[in-house]
Design an enzyme around this catalytic site. Sequence first.
Site, PDB file in Angstrom:
ATOM      1  N   ARG A  29       1.654   6.040   0.788  1.00  0.00           N
ATOM      2  CA  ARG A  29       1.096   5.436  -0.142  1.00  0.00           C
ATOM      3  C   ARG A  29      -0.046   4.645   0.249  1.00  0.00           C
ATOM      4  O   ARG A  29      -0.289   4.452   1.528  1.00  0.00           O
ATOM      5  CB  ARG A  29       2.056   4.699  -1.203  1.00  0.00           C
ATOM      6  CG  ARG A  29       2.830   3.837  -0.741  1.00  0.00           C
ATOM      7  CD  ARG A  29       2.433   2.890   0.335  1.00  0.00           C
ATOM      8  NE  ARG A  29       1.637   1.928  -0.287  1.00  0.00           N
ATOM      9  CZ  ARG A  29       0.803   1.066   0.267  1.00  0.00           C
ATOM     10  NH1 ARG A  29       1.017   0.919   1.636  1.00  0.00           N
ATOM     11  NH2 ARG A  29      -0.011   0.347  -0.366  1.00  0.00           N
ATOM     12  N   GLY A  30      -1.091   4.240  -0.537  1.00  0.00           N
ATOM     13  CA  GLY A  30      -2.353   3.433  -0.240  1.00  0.00           C
ATOM     14  C   GLY A  30      -3.338   4.513  -0.192  1.00  0.00           C
ATOM     15  O   GLY A  30      -3.370   5.697   0.354  1.00  0.00           O
ATOM     16  N   ALA A  31      -4.786   4.158  -0.711  1.00  0.00           N
ATOM     17  CA  ALA A  31      -5.739   4.942  -0.895  1.00  0.00           C
ATOM     18  C   ALA A  31      -6.104   5.846   0.485  1.00  0.00           C
ATOM     19  O   ALA A  31      -6.052   7.184   0.217  1.00  0.00           O
ATOM     20  CB  ALA A  31      -6.925   4.094  -1.165  1.00  0.00           C
ATOM     21  N   ARG A  40      -1.280  12.187  -7.623  1.00  0.00           N
ATOM     22  CA  ARG A  40      -1.307  10.888  -8.180  1.00  0.00           C
ATOM     23  C   ARG A  40      -2.869  10.768  -8.529  1.00  0.00           C
ATOM     24  O   ARG A  40      -3.955  11.271  -7.896  1.00  0.00           O
ATOM     25  CB  ARG A  40      -1.494   9.551  -7.005  1.00  0.00           C
ATOM     26  CG  ARG A  40       0.024   9.610  -6.387  1.00  0.00           C
ATOM     27  CD  ARG A  40       0.319   8.300  -5.728  1.00  0.00           C
ATOM     28  NE  ARG A  40       0.311   7.315  -6.469  1.00  0.00           N
ATOM     29  CZ  ARG A  40       0.489   6.196  -5.983  1.00  0.00           C
ATOM     30  NH1 ARG A  40       0.676   6.040  -4.628  1.00  0.00           N
ATOM     31  NH2 ARG A  40       0.774   4.996  -6.723  1.00  0.00           N
ATOM     32  N   GLN A  78       5.082  -3.948  -2.595  1.00  0.00           N
ATOM     33  CA  GLN A  78       4.579  -3.557  -1.238  1.00  0.00           C
ATOM     34  C   GLN A  78       3.842  -4.493  -0.485  1.00  0.00           C
ATOM     35  O   GLN A  78       4.077  -4.766   0.641  1.00  0.00           O
ATOM     36  CB  GLN A  78       3.290  -2.635  -1.674  1.00  0.00           C
ATOM     37  CG  GLN A  78       3.379  -1.320  -2.104  1.00  0.00           C
ATOM     38  CD  GLN A  78       3.362  -1.201  -3.788  1.00  0.00           C
ATOM     39  OE1 GLN A  78       3.708  -2.465  -4.374  1.00  0.00           O
ATOM     40  NE2 GLN A  78       2.864   0.061  -4.210  1.00  0.00           N
ATOM     41  N   ASP A 136      -8.302   1.185  -4.889  1.00  0.00           N
ATOM     42  CA  ASP A 136      -8.223   2.577  -5.102  1.00  0.00           C
ATOM     43  C   ASP A 136      -9.147   3.450  -5.553  1.00  0.00           C
ATOM     44  O   ASP A 136      -9.406   4.569  -5.072  1.00  0.00           O
ATOM     45  CB  ASP A 136      -6.987   2.716  -6.009  1.00  0.00           C
ATOM     46  CG  ASP A 136      -5.718   1.917  -5.307  1.00  0.00           C
ATOM     47  OD1 ASP A 136      -4.885   2.586  -4.466  1.00  0.00           O
ATOM     48  OD2 ASP A 136      -5.279   1.005  -5.553  1.00  0.00           O
ATOM     49  N   ASN A 156      -7.557  -1.688  -8.620  1.00  0.00           N
ATOM     50  CA  ASN A 156      -6.537  -1.924  -7.680  1.00  0.00           C
ATOM     51  C   ASN A 156      -5.386  -2.164  -8.219  1.00  0.00           C
ATOM     52  O   ASN A 156      -4.976  -2.146  -9.359  1.00  0.00           O
ATOM     53  CB  ASN A 156      -7.083  -3.022  -6.787  1.00  0.00           C
ATOM     54  CG  ASN A 156      -6.357  -3.234  -5.453  1.00  0.00           C
ATOM     55  OD1 ASN A 156      -6.166  -2.307  -4.823  1.00  0.00           O
ATOM     56  ND2 ASN A 156      -5.832  -4.620  -5.208  1.00  0.00           N
ATOM     57  N   LYS A 157      -4.279  -2.346  -7.374  1.00  0.00           N
ATOM     58  CA  LYS A 157      -2.729  -2.544  -7.807  1.00  0.00           C
ATOM     59  C   LYS A 157      -2.805  -3.649  -8.863  1.00  0.00           C
ATOM     60  O   LYS A 157      -3.436  -4.486  -8.844  1.00  0.00           O
ATOM     61  CB  LYS A 157      -2.063  -3.123  -6.419  1.00  0.00           C
ATOM     62  CG  LYS A 157      -0.519  -3.147  -6.823  1.00  0.00           C
ATOM     63  CD  LYS A 157       0.191  -1.984  -7.347  1.00  0.00           C
ATOM     64  CE  LYS A 157       0.020  -0.881  -6.566  1.00  0.00           C
ATOM     65  NZ  LYS A 157       0.266   0.286  -7.046  1.00  0.00           N
TER      66      LYS A 157
HETATM   67  O1  MRU Z   1       0.701   2.543  -5.352  1.00  0.00           O
HETATM   68  P1  MRU Z   1       0.323   2.392  -3.952  1.00  0.00           P
HETATM   69  O2  MRU Z   1       0.959   1.533  -2.953  1.00  0.00           O
HETATM   70  O3  MRU Z   1      -0.252   3.698  -3.482  1.00  0.00           O
HETATM   71  O4  MRU Z   1      -1.256   1.321  -4.199  1.00  0.00           O
HETATM   72  C1  MRU Z   1      -2.371   1.388  -3.607  1.00  0.00           C
HETATM   73  C2  MRU Z   1      -2.491   0.388  -2.901  1.00  0.00           C
HETATM   74  O5  MRU Z   1      -1.823   0.061  -1.983  1.00  0.00           O
HETATM   75  C3  MRU Z   1      -3.054  -0.691  -3.366  1.00  0.00           C
HETATM   76  O6  MRU Z   1      -3.746  -0.687  -4.719  1.00  0.00           O
HETATM   77  C4  MRU Z   1      -4.177  -1.431  -2.419  1.00  0.00           C
HETATM   78  O7  MRU Z   1      -4.281  -2.857  -2.775  1.00  0.00           O
HETATM   79  C5  MRU Z   1      -5.589  -0.431  -2.493  1.00  0.00           C
HETATM   80  S1  MRU Z   1      -5.322   1.291  -1.594  1.00  0.00           S
HETATM   81  C6  MRU Z   1      -5.404   0.599   0.091  1.00  0.00           C
END
Ligand code: MRU
Length: 356
Positions: free
Chosen positions: A51-53, A91, A196, A237, A247-248
Amino acid sequence: MNVDGTHYRTVWLDGSTVKTIDQPLIPHRFEILDLADYRATADAITTMIVRGAGAIGATGAYGMAQAMLQASPDRYTEEIEEAARVLAATRPTAQNLFYGIEKVQQAIREAADYESARREAVRAAETVADEDAAACEKIGEFGAELIADGARILTHCNAGWLAFVDWGSALSPVYRAARDGKKVFVYADETRPRCQGARLTAWELCGEKIPHALIADNAAGYYMARGEIDLVIVGSDRIARNGDVANKIGTYTKAVLARRHGIPFYVAAPTTTIDFDCPTGADIPIEERHEDEVLCMWGRDADTGDVRRIRIAPAGSHALNPAFDVTPAELVTGIVTQKGVFAPADLAKNESTLRA
Ligand code: MRU
């Protein structure tokens, strides 16, 4: 980055197997998972094993290369279309995923024949991953200039190296500043529901020996009001053309608080996160995840040591679970990219420089 002295990226290709760090096991175990075909790779993105962009962008690219390596010579065009469809459906929010898939698909489209399509697909996926790592390292250099010696920095979720191929976005400036000898202290939001911050950011900061405290999601305003936070840096993201930032979930709240207290609020992201075809934040698709992520929690049993899931809400309760929110451009002090720091309102006029 290093784990017990060994350098790891979050995802890589080995033959036609995609290998990735199994993130739901962190911080309790560190294991590498083999993903045998593109459907397994897609599943790993959906279930957030990776996970993570930036990390899912590279994983999407490797999934496409894997599909090409496993495709049949006479039907590969149709098979690749199907792989792109399956990987893109995993996603919806992170722009990097669509970027990674498209880069490999384009390389395959432009290849003269089956053999060169295989070769070019792998080359394109490796380029996506290498460029992500290089961009994040550069973000660290630009971002570190914003960090004064002694700075106390708030971050939300995990935009560290686990969220990219290497280095990270929001945490890369922190790592750079610390390696340059600056004293830094990080407040890491726990980031419910998937935690996270508590699981991944805290683990990364332990690995890099960065002084930090994990705080409940609700505690940031308390520390801001006491004058104990100098700077907020978060990841993203997807960034819309007008500078609105997805973002999250919970990021928007922190941006409002930062504005209330006059604290600079920076977003760090590679240019692959900017979606110039998306006019505003209202046009960014926001993922809604399963309610069980809110109703239950995972953790290590303090007595038995077993990792297990527990329910924290009454059996009759249901939950809502948006995974992201949108912070309006007006609340963002600057966007730290590998090409420099930009005011959100200036993205569109710098499109030719920033378009990845
Ligand atoms: O749902 P995730 O864990 O894939 O979410 C993405 C993230 O980790 C965050 O939104 C993050 O701050 C940006 S992606 C590096």
